[in-house]
Design a protein around this motif. Sequence first.
Motif, mmCIF file in Angstrom:
data_model
loop_
_atom_site.group_PDB
_atom_site.id
_atom_site.type_symbol
_atom_site.label_atom_id
_atom_site.label_comp_id
_atom_site.label_asym_id
_atom_site.label_seq_id
_atom_site.Cartn_x
_atom_site.Cartn_y
_atom_site.Cartn_z
ATOM 1 N N ASP A 1 -1.861 -7.093 -4.528
ATOM 2 C CA ASP A 1 -1.004 -5.820 -3.883
ATOM 3 C C ASP A 1 -1.904 -4.513 -4.436
ATOM 4 O O ASP A 1 -1.924 -3.678 -3.570
ATOM 5 C CB ASP A 1 0.444 -5.753 -5.097
ATOM 6 C CG ASP A 1 1.017 -7.379 -3.850
ATOM 7 O OD1 ASP A 1 1.106 -7.158 -2.816
ATOM 8 O OD2 ASP A 1 1.949 -7.382 -4.508
ATOM 9 N N ILE A 2 -2.390 -5.237 -5.547
ATOM 10 C CA ILE A 2 -2.545 -3.476 -6.489
ATOM 11 C C ILE A 2 -4.516 -4.590 -6.505
ATOM 12 O O ILE A 2 -4.245 -5.040 -7.477
ATOM 13 C CB ILE A 2 -2.132 -3.231 -7.431
ATOM 14 C CG1 ILE A 2 -0.653 -2.523 -7.030
ATOM 15 C CG2 ILE A 2 -2.849 -1.339 -8.022
ATOM 16 C CD1 ILE A 2 0.655 -2.780 -7.868
ATOM 17 N N LEU A 3 -5.421 -2.662 -6.461
ATOM 18 C CA LEU A 3 -6.513 -3.531 -6.419
ATOM 19 C C LEU A 3 -7.268 -2.627 -8.415
ATOM 20 O O LEU A 3 -6.513 -1.534 -8.244
ATOM 21 C CB LEU A 3 -7.683 -3.749 -5.635
ATOM 22 C CG LEU A 3 -9.392 -4.140 -5.718
ATOM 23 C CD1 LEU A 3 -8.771 -5.020 -6.411
ATOM 24 C CD2 LEU A 3 -9.819 -3.824 -5.069
ATOM 25 N N CYS A 4 -7.265 -3.136 -9.251
ATOM 26 C CA CYS A 4 -7.683 -2.428 -10.347
ATOM 27 C C CYS A 4 -9.130 -2.121 -10.606
ATOM 28 O O CYS A 4 -10.141 -3.343 -10.219
ATOM 29 C CB CYS A 4 -7.186 -3.422 -11.604
ATOM 30 S SG CYS A 4 -5.354 -2.696 -11.619
ATOM 31 N N LEU B 1 -12.379 0.606 1.265
ATOM 32 C CA LEU B 1 -10.973 0.608 1.411
ATOM 33 C C LEU B 1 -9.529 1.347 1.235
ATOM 34 O O LEU B 1 -9.000 0.930 1.719
ATOM 35 C CB LEU B 1 -11.215 0.023 -0.316
ATOM 36 C CG LEU B 1 -11.694 -1.457 -0.337
ATOM 37 C CD1 LEU B 1 -12.208 -1.817 -1.618
ATOM 38 C CD2 LEU B 1 -11.630 -2.307 0.374
ATOM 39 N N SER B 2 -10.117 2.542 0.642
ATOM 40 C CA SER B 2 -8.421 4.188 0.783
ATOM 41 C C SER B 2 -8.831 4.085 1.563
ATOM 42 O O SER B 2 -7.504 4.457 1.933
ATOM 43 C CB SER B 2 -9.653 5.080 -0.684
ATOM 44 O OG SER B 2 -10.266 5.830 0.131
ATOM 45 N N GLU B 3 -9.631 3.961 2.316
ATOM 46 C CA GLU B 3 -9.256 4.464 4.083
ATOM 47 C C GLU B 3 -8.629 3.808 4.433
ATOM 48 O O GLU B 3 -7.594 3.385 5.629
ATOM 49 C CB GLU B 3 -10.525 4.705 4.944
ATOM 50 C CG GLU B 3 -11.450 5.882 4.400
ATOM 51 C CD GLU B 3 -12.618 6.189 5.119
ATOM 52 O OE1 GLU B 3 -13.483 4.982 5.709
ATOM 53 O OE2 GLU B 3 -13.765 6.999 4.535
ATOM 54 N N GLN B 4 -8.673 2.100 3.830
ATOM 55 C CA GLN B 4 -8.065 1.188 5.016
ATOM 56 C C GLN B 4 -6.157 0.832 4.289
ATOM 57 O O GLN B 4 -5.928 -0.266 4.386
ATOM 58 C CB GLN B 4 -8.648 -0.065 4.601
ATOM 59 C CG GLN B 4 -9.930 -0.201 5.929
ATOM 60 C CD GLN B 4 -10.838 -2.118 5.263
ATOM 61 O OE1 GLN B 4 -10.916 -1.653 4.157
ATOM 62 N NE2 GLN B 4 -12.327 -0.803 5.918
ATOM 63 N N ASN B 5 -6.144 1.800 3.446
ATOM 64 C CA ASN B 5 -5.298 1.858 2.791
ATOM 65 C C ASN B 5 -4.862 0.817 1.558
ATOM 66 O O ASN B 5 -3.496 0.393 1.424
ATOM 67 C CB ASN B 5 -3.751 1.973 3.346
ATOM 68 C CG ASN B 5 -3.029 3.966 4.510
ATOM 69 O OD1 ASN B 5 -3.733 4.591 3.759
ATOM 70 N ND2 ASN B 5 -3.116 2.922 5.572
ATOM 71 N N THR B 6 -6.273 0.553 1.035
ATOM 72 C CA THR B 6 -5.750 -0.535 -0.266
ATOM 73 C C THR B 6 -4.952 0.677 -1.230
ATOM 74 O O THR B 6 -5.868 1.757 -1.396
ATOM 75 C CB THR B 6 -6.886 -1.156 -0.579
ATOM 76 O OG1 THR B 6 -7.613 -1.196 0.623
ATOM 77 C CG2 THR B 6 -6.471 -2.179 -1.728
ATOM 78 N N THR B 7 -3.870 0.024 -2.420
ATOM 79 C CA THR B 7 -3.520 0.589 -3.174
ATOM 80 C C THR B 7 -4.306 0.115 -4.472
ATOM 81 O O THR B 7 -4.876 -0.465 -4.007
ATOM 82 C CB THR B 7 -1.813 -0.371 -3.372
ATOM 83 O OG1 THR B 7 -1.059 -0.344 -2.472
ATOM 84 C CG2 THR B 7 -1.719 0.549 -4.378
ATOM 85 N N MET B 8 -4.817 0.928 -5.288
ATOM 86 C CA MET B 8 -5.826 0.544 -6.480
ATOM 87 C C MET B 8 -5.668 1.812 -7.052
ATOM 88 O O MET B 8 -5.004 3.120 -7.542
ATOM 89 C CB MET B 8 -7.372 1.354 -6.097
ATOM 90 C CG MET B 8 -7.544 0.254 -4.112
ATOM 91 S SD MET B 8 -8.877 1.085 -4.022
ATOM 92 C CE MET B 8 -9.102 2.120 -2.779
#
Lengths: 228, 257, 255
Positions: free
Chosen positions: B171-174, B197-204
Amino acid sequence: MEVIIQQLPIVIHALNIGFMQTLKLFAVTLLGAFPLGLIIAFGSLSRIKIISMTTGLFIWIIRGTPLMIQLLIVYYFPGLVLHNPIWGGGESGRFMAASVAFVINYSCYFSEIYRGGIQSVPVGQQEAGLVLGMTKKQIFFHVTLLQMIKRIVPPISNEIITLVKDTALARIIALQEIIWAGQAFMKGSYNISGAIWPLFFTAFYYLVFNGIVTVMLAGLERKLDYFR
Amino acid sequence: MSILEVRNIRKTFGNIEVLKGITFTLEKGGVLSVIGSSGSGKTTLLRCLNFLERPDDGVITVKGEVLFDRNDPKTLHESQIRRKRLHFGLVFQSFNLFPQYTALQNVMLAPELFMKENHTWNAEKARLADEAEELFVQIGLADRMNNYPHQLSGGQQQRVAIARALIMHPDILCFDEPTSALDPELTGEVLKVIGKLSEQNTTMIIVTHEMEFARDVANQVIFMDGGVICEQGEPHELFGNPKEERTKQFLMRYNQK
Amino acid sequence: MKKFMLLLVCLLAVCSCAYAETDSEYVKAKGVLVVGITDFKPMDYRNEAGEWIGFDADLARAFAESIGVKVEFQEIEWNNKILELDGRNIDCVWNGMTLTSEVRAAMACSNPYCNNAQVVIVPAASAKKYDTVESIAGLNFAVEHGSAGNEQATLHGFKCTEVQDQASALMEVASGTADAAIIDSLMAAAMVGAGTGYENLTYTVSLNSEEYGVGFRKGSDLVYALNAFFEAGYADGSISKLAENYKIQAALIKQ
């Protein structure tokens, strides 16, 4: 020279029988000590104080006393002190007692090598496994184990080669390994008396066998060379 | 509703209090950059979220489920930790790829073991292999899948480590300083992958020393100092108009470098 | 802790309780007499087929038969003979064993059945030089550790090295690492001189005269059975015939 050629077939035959005992003891010791050593290593790495301390004490005692004394205790103690000679007097009982002493002794040496091997695998490897949701067991078998093996092959090779020669110690409880067989020809058996050369000839067996072992271990080392 | 709520996390090593009560929230699809000098507690915070360290106090809630509450014994069982960890992924500073496996095997190992455990491996292995290959295309290493880690550059290794984390669908990539161990010319390729990844809305959550990157990629920034959150806000505010004196000094030191 | 003490008490109880049955009952119950030997020509040695023969081996086989059990020969490390006996790994030591005071103290011994002497082994080339006790006094000796030869060397004040067995003592002389050895005359007759493996060695001085016997566990009743067996065998001439086979008839003791 002529005499030696005459004696050769008889001597080789007897030495082969003795060498079979040597080989058997070697194989049983490795088969027993490889896994037992791992269990002892886990014991000494345990976070439960009582387990790690007991294991440490055990390793100290076994590594701190001569294998020869351990052989004498394992073989004679049950009959002398407990009045229950569990091993019996025959060659097979002596072999079993020798196997027990050798397996225990070598497990302790192996366990310390394993421990060093496990500890030398960076902790990041384990953490990477953990955050990927792997269990401790999966991490050990699929991540740590092979890296540990790669690191311990050289020191274990040393122990294995020492073991080949240490088997000769079992003669203290009259296990008739190859040196015992070689000495028999000094004593008049097989109608050969005072023949000293067979004793020295046994060195040739050790040398050839250790050659084979060395080549195999070097092969294993090469096989694990594909990663760093 | 927030995907992640962190409340009052504390952690002490020996007699040094490394985290002195950390509280923040993160929206789904959000990118949080954590900046601060070494020893400010950034890495420890990530390790707490990934259950590599156990906080001495506090609450962690993901998607409304309380994963950790120091005052609720039901949330502290060791046996549950493994399942809870899977909400998070973690990319390490030093990559920590498994050296004995190829890049592809590194990515596949954890899901493969998981599927074998649940007896779904035969049904899912083809799908998993396809997914892994897609990930390699995404990180630009489709032609290096069968190389061993030592045959790859640091930047390539870190990209494989990102793929390895992504395949578990956290859910969250650190990210824990993902470029700190790299030569300067190799950081770009890793940052590009994270940017995508941020463009693909990955929660980071990204702990980093790359200030420019932290500003560009994040929609929220936290500045940590001495185990507390000193200042947080949107990037243009925090970088452009810092309110706290310590934040100003920290940013100034970076701008001088 | 309580459990541990209980375990300790149990262990001690097991240790202190002696065997209930007599030794002959014990041996007959297991059906086999385990004879502790070493490789010692002409008393116990292997023939070319690898079977144990020799004066002692043949006699032990006949004795076991007479009490209705099978015989099993077990080579032992000679230094451990008392451990082997007391630990019940073997039932008797029957191996041209000199009845020294040490042996008599540690075992139940049969009547002596063979005469023996401790003789000095020297290279044949220097045999003439060393034919009296005085002439050998300055030599370096090799003797088997704990043997009758060892006792003699100490008695005469010889400088000596203790080695593992009599065969090793011979090897020391043959290889020149010792000047002389002290071994059993019966063994010397079989092992050195023309036609043996040690053609360049010979034996000269006899240091004493002594006797061979068979040792059982302390308190064993098998001693009486063996003494009776010796008497019967001597009376009907079968033991003498056996002795002739191994050319030791001259050393035989009347029973």
